[in-house]
Design an enzyme around this catalytic site. Structure first.
Site, PDB file in Angstrom:
ATOM      1  N   TYR A 132       0.227  -4.150  -4.145  1.00  0.00           N
ATOM      2  CA  TYR A 132      -0.238  -2.537  -3.400  1.00  0.00           C
ATOM      3  C   TYR A 132       0.326  -1.531  -3.876  1.00  0.00           C
ATOM      4  O   TYR A 132      -0.195  -0.546  -4.286  1.00  0.00           O
ATOM      5  CB  TYR A 132      -0.220  -2.511  -2.105  1.00  0.00           C
ATOM      6  CG  TYR A 132      -0.303  -1.492  -0.874  1.00  0.00           C
ATOM      7  CD1 TYR A 132      -1.815  -2.114  -0.007  1.00  0.00           C
ATOM      8  CD2 TYR A 132       0.093  -0.975  -0.700  1.00  0.00           C
ATOM      9  CE1 TYR A 132      -2.342  -1.140   0.594  1.00  0.00           C
ATOM     10  CE2 TYR A 132      -0.941   0.550  -0.180  1.00  0.00           C
ATOM     11  CZ  TYR A 132      -1.714  -0.104   1.029  1.00  0.00           C
ATOM     12  OH  TYR A 132      -2.520   0.908   1.542  1.00  0.00           O
ATOM     13  N   HIS A 192      -2.534   1.431  -6.036  1.00  0.00           N
ATOM     14  CA  HIS A 192      -2.260   3.097  -5.308  1.00  0.00           C
ATOM     15  C   HIS A 192      -1.599   4.077  -6.291  1.00  0.00           C
ATOM     16  O   HIS A 192      -2.168   4.974  -6.334  1.00  0.00           O
ATOM     17  CB  HIS A 192      -1.939   3.038  -3.862  1.00  0.00           C
ATOM     18  CG  HIS A 192      -2.403   2.399  -2.353  1.00  0.00           C
ATOM     19  ND1 HIS A 192      -2.166   1.853  -2.805  1.00  0.00           N
ATOM     20  CD2 HIS A 192      -2.931   3.481  -1.976  1.00  0.00           C
ATOM     21  CE1 HIS A 192      -3.647   1.216  -1.203  1.00  0.00           C
ATOM     22  NE2 HIS A 192      -3.857   2.374  -1.000  1.00  0.00           N
ATOM     23  N   TYR A 223      -2.814  12.824   2.996  1.00  0.00           N
ATOM     24  CA  TYR A 223      -2.915  11.440   2.834  1.00  0.00           C
ATOM     25  C   TYR A 223      -2.365  10.922   2.294  1.00  0.00           C
ATOM     26  O   TYR A 223      -1.368  10.686   1.197  1.00  0.00           O
ATOM     27  CB  TYR A 223      -4.169  11.255   2.481  1.00  0.00           C
ATOM     28  CG  TYR A 223      -4.794   9.421   2.742  1.00  0.00           C
ATOM     29  CD1 TYR A 223      -4.385   9.092   3.663  1.00  0.00           C
ATOM     30  CD2 TYR A 223      -6.142   9.473   2.082  1.00  0.00           C
ATOM     31  CE1 TYR A 223      -4.851   7.922   3.861  1.00  0.00           C
ATOM     32  CE2 TYR A 223      -6.594   8.379   2.418  1.00  0.00           C
ATOM     33  CZ  TYR A 223      -5.946   7.026   3.592  1.00  0.00           C
ATOM     34  OH  TYR A 223      -6.352   6.275   3.900  1.00  0.00           O
ATOM     35  N   TRP A 273     -13.260   0.095  -3.537  1.00  0.00           N
ATOM     36  CA  TRP A 273     -11.785  -0.047  -3.782  1.00  0.00           C
ATOM     37  C   TRP A 273     -11.545  -1.113  -2.506  1.00  0.00           C
ATOM     38  O   TRP A 273     -10.413  -1.566  -3.312  1.00  0.00           O
ATOM     39  CB  TRP A 273     -10.779   1.447  -3.375  1.00  0.00           C
ATOM     40  CG  TRP A 273      -9.705   1.775  -2.518  1.00  0.00           C
ATOM     41  CD1 TRP A 273      -9.144   1.506  -2.052  1.00  0.00           C
ATOM     42  CD2 TRP A 273      -8.623   1.698  -3.672  1.00  0.00           C
ATOM     43  NE1 TRP A 273      -8.100   1.533  -1.839  1.00  0.00           N
ATOM     44  CE2 TRP A 273      -7.861   1.279  -2.932  1.00  0.00           C
ATOM     45  CE3 TRP A 273      -8.792   1.588  -5.377  1.00  0.00           C
ATOM     46  CZ2 TRP A 273      -6.803   1.966  -3.495  1.00  0.00           C
ATOM     47  CZ3 TRP A 273      -7.334   1.389  -6.120  1.00  0.00           C
ATOM     48  CH2 TRP A 273      -5.999   1.501  -4.932  1.00  0.00           C
ATOM     49  N   TRP A 274     -12.645  -1.197  -1.689  1.00  0.00           N
ATOM     50  CA  TRP A 274     -12.223  -2.297  -0.451  1.00  0.00           C
ATOM     51  C   TRP A 274     -11.735  -3.000  -1.132  1.00  0.00           C
ATOM     52  O   TRP A 274     -11.056  -4.045  -1.292  1.00  0.00           O
ATOM     53  CB  TRP A 274     -13.124  -1.630   0.804  1.00  0.00           C
ATOM     54  CG  TRP A 274     -13.083  -1.074   1.203  1.00  0.00           C
ATOM     55  CD1 TRP A 274     -11.993   0.017   1.294  1.00  0.00           C
ATOM     56  CD2 TRP A 274     -13.739  -0.451   2.231  1.00  0.00           C
ATOM     57  NE1 TRP A 274     -12.065   1.050   2.702  1.00  0.00           N
ATOM     58  CE2 TRP A 274     -13.757   0.833   2.946  1.00  0.00           C
ATOM     59  CE3 TRP A 274     -15.268  -1.136   2.886  1.00  0.00           C
ATOM     60  CZ2 TRP A 274     -14.326   1.322   3.814  1.00  0.00           C
ATOM     61  CZ3 TRP A 274     -15.436  -0.817   3.464  1.00  0.00           C
ATOM     62  CH2 TRP A 274     -16.190   0.916   4.518  1.00  0.00           C
TER      63      TRP A 274
END
Length: 104
Positions: free
Chosen positions: A18, A22, A41, A76-77
């Site tokens: 993960y 990113h 963010y 991205w999802w």
């Protein structure tokens, strides 16, 4: 600015993956987020509970919601689907949080 907090989950064996994904976030997604008014963010990981806490400041709710309609976000999802619980449309399962305190 509107402050948003939300939680998601990451699969127990996918913490490092993960973070790696990113670290290598799609440049086109970064541009979409910025162009839709996202600022500051951040996503934090609680390794013991596999919990992700997201924080973002947005300029406008509608513009923020419109990010989900972009090709970059959809891509991205789909890319992230295998490392976290996801909805049928590949969006991450998430829960928005209620702000209960703020110190400026």
């Amino acid at each position: 600015m509107i402050r948003k907090g939300f939680v998601m989950q990451v699969n127990p064996d996918c913490h490092a993956e993960y973070k790696k994904r990113h670290d290598e976030i799609f440049p086109e997604l970064v541009e979409e987020l910025k162009s839709h008014g996202a600022h500051h963010y951040s996503i934090f990981l609680d390794k013991q509970r596999n919990l992700l806490f997201g924080y973002v400041e947005i300029e406008n709710e509608q513009r923020w919601n419109d990010v989900a309609k972009t090709a970059a976000c959809r891509k991205w999802w789909a890319f992230m689907r295998d490392v976290m619980p996801s909805n049928p449309d590949n969006s991450p399962v998430s829960q928005e949080l209620e702000q209960v305190f703020y110190l400026d």
